[in-house]
Scaffold this active site. Structure first.
Site: not given
Ligand code: FRU
Length: 494
Positions: A55, A223, A306, A167-168, A36-39
């Site tokens: 991520q 975020e 999401w 965060r972030d 899995w990949m996100n941000d």
């Molecule tokens: C945004 C988020 C960030 C958080 C990360 C967690 O997509 O919710 O705020 O740091 O993903 O994976």
């Protein structure tokens, strides 16, 4: 020192990542090594290369305890895989190493600043996240977490700021050597705020002020902020959760938007003037930018949403991809974005069709494919005109992805209802476009599992993932009425 958790993740991706055939991935969009990949995280130049962290949950195609995956590139098109950079292996990040960014230190090392997540029971016994900011320092390959982490915690929040939604960090260095970071927070009114912090060395940080806040107007929690000068103005980017639609500018759910205004770097005050969506498609979130050595401001984002990220092909071995990196400029006060110019070096033979009348559905010689850079200009014929114009891509007898323009409404609609997703999720999105003298110009980038549309030389962008089988590679043009088009098409040889 490489912790057990980090070594385990490195061994896992080294064992399973190479089994994924290149043809099962996009040709030039960044994807996770496995899982899995996100941000995008830590998108920056370091030692002559562009680094992109992300991520990452290597162990499944679902979100899980967050690691930082690692890629580098020299041209934003070809990506080299590096071993996992961060794993959740400290008390302050045992719940995950959430999103963050990177900056170079004066001694030549690279500093990663990220959100450490821990879980804690509240007064009612309910588990909740505690989010703090942490740093790790390394050489572009291995990173040592700072012994005094976290560097920012609840004691560094403004009054009423939530320690569960903090965060972030996006960090940068000013010409005088001072480091700054913008961080997302949930304020006392239960909606988002972007906080500004400063530091002399990247390790000891102080709260400066709230740069801007949502006041329950644009979604809830904000975020992944970013903050940078662009063409004489200042841009504050955030990704709001729980957005309520505003006309066709912002849709419901997760969005990414920019607040364009002015910044007084002495008083450190930001005054927003306009607000704009970053992308008008189905899949775009958590963008991050870098300043390239040649002065370009380049953005990349998670090409997902999401709300729909649960819908994926069964048993896929990787999930989540980044957008094509895009060059940002301001034009007439609006943020415009174009594919990085490096993509043009990958163009194969030029196929050009000019002044083609379209009435009903046509295909044109040489115009097909799934790894394609194609520009279509649509104009009225001067006769009866047309009620709608459709471009069908990734098409066979069963499938297609449709980009439809309606001149009387000035709307463009992306429809991926028949694009290989077996789930009943959001498949269409419409937005207002600005034709110039009756003409609309669409640059369409296809890369096996995505469609990115750039309207009128980057005035707007719309990104969507698709999962249509690769054999569906027809492209057709269809008008209800009579339209005139130019098509310039290249296969991309990556
Ligand atoms: C945004 C988020 C960030 C958080 C990360 C967690 O997509 O919710 O705020 O740091 O993903 O994976």
């Amino acid at each position: 020192m490489v912790s057990t958790q980090l070594q385990k993740a490195r061994d896992f991706e080294a064992q399973y990542g190479p089994h994924i055939p290149a043809a099962e991935r996009p040709a030039f969009h960044a994807t996770p090594t496995i899982g899995w990949m996100n941000d995008p995280n830590g998108f920056s130049f370091y030692q002559g290369k562009c680094h992109l962290f992300y991520q990452y949950h290597p162990y499944s195609n679902e979100w899980g305890p967050m690691h930082w995956g690692h890629l580098t590139t020299e041209d934003f098109i070809h990506w080299e895989r590096l071993p996992v950079a961060l794993a959740p292996d400290q008390p302050c990040d045992a719940g995950g190493c959430f999103s963050g960014s990177a900056v170079e230190l004066p001694d030549g090392r690279q500093l990663l600043m990220y959100t450490g997540v821990q879980q804690e029971r509240d007064e009612e016994g309910v588990l909740r996240d505690i989010q703090t900011q942490c740093v790790a320092i390394g050489d572009g390959l291995n990173y040592e977490k700072y012994a005094l982490n976290p560097v920012l915690d609840k004691d560094n929040l403004p009054e009423g700021g939530s320690a569960a939604d903090f965060r972030d960090p996006k960090v940068w260095q000013e010409a005088d050597g001072t480091y700054y970071a913008v961080i997302g927070n949930r304020a006392a009114d239960d909606s988002g705020a972007v906080l500004l912090y400063q530091s002399a060395d990247g390790l000891k940080w102080d709260y400066v002020r709230t740069l801007d806040a949502c006041h329950n107007q644009y979604g809830k929690m904000w975020e992944c902020p970013d903050f940078f000068p662009l063409d004489g103005r200042q841009v504050l980017v955030t990704s709001p959760q729980e957005m309520y639609p505003i006309g066709l500018e912002f849709h419901a759910g997760n969005n990414a938007m920019c607040l364009i205004g002015n910044y007084d770097s002495k008083s450190m005050e930001f005054h927003r003037q306009t607000v704009q969506a970053m992308d008008y498609g189905l899949d775009f979130y958590a963008p991050q930018t870098l300043l390239a050595p040649d002065g370009r401001r380049i953005m990349i984002a998670w090409m997902q949403n999401w709300s729909t990220a649960g819908a994926k092909p069964a048993h896929c071995r990787w999930f989540g991809q980044m957008t094509l990196p895009r060059e940002l400029v301001l034009r007439d006060g609006r943020l415009c974005q174009r594919p990085v110019r490096e993509l043009e070096a990958c163009r194969g033979e030029r196929i050009l069709h000019q002044n083609i009348p379209v009435c009903g559905e046509v295909n044109l010689p040489g115009v097909q494919g799934r790894v394609v850079d194609m520009t279509v200009t649509i104009r009225p014929t001067g006769g009866e005109g047309y009620r709608w114009f459709r471009i069908h891509v990734a098409k066979d007898g069963t499938h297609d992805t449709i980009i439809r323009y309606k001149p009387n409404e000035s709307t463009l609609k992306i429809d991926r209802t028949r694009s290989g997703l077996p789930h009943d999720i959001v498949h269409t999105r419409s937005f207002l476009v600005r034709p110039q003298k009756g003409e609309l110009k669409l640059r369409i980038i296809l890369d096996r599992f995505s469609v990115e549309v750039f309207v009128n030389d980057g005035e707007q962008a719309a990104s969507s993932v698709i999962y249509t089988r690769q054999e569906a590679d027809a492209i057709t043009f269809e008008a209800d009425g009579q339209a005139l088009i130019d098509v310039e098409k290249y296969d991309l040889m990556v």
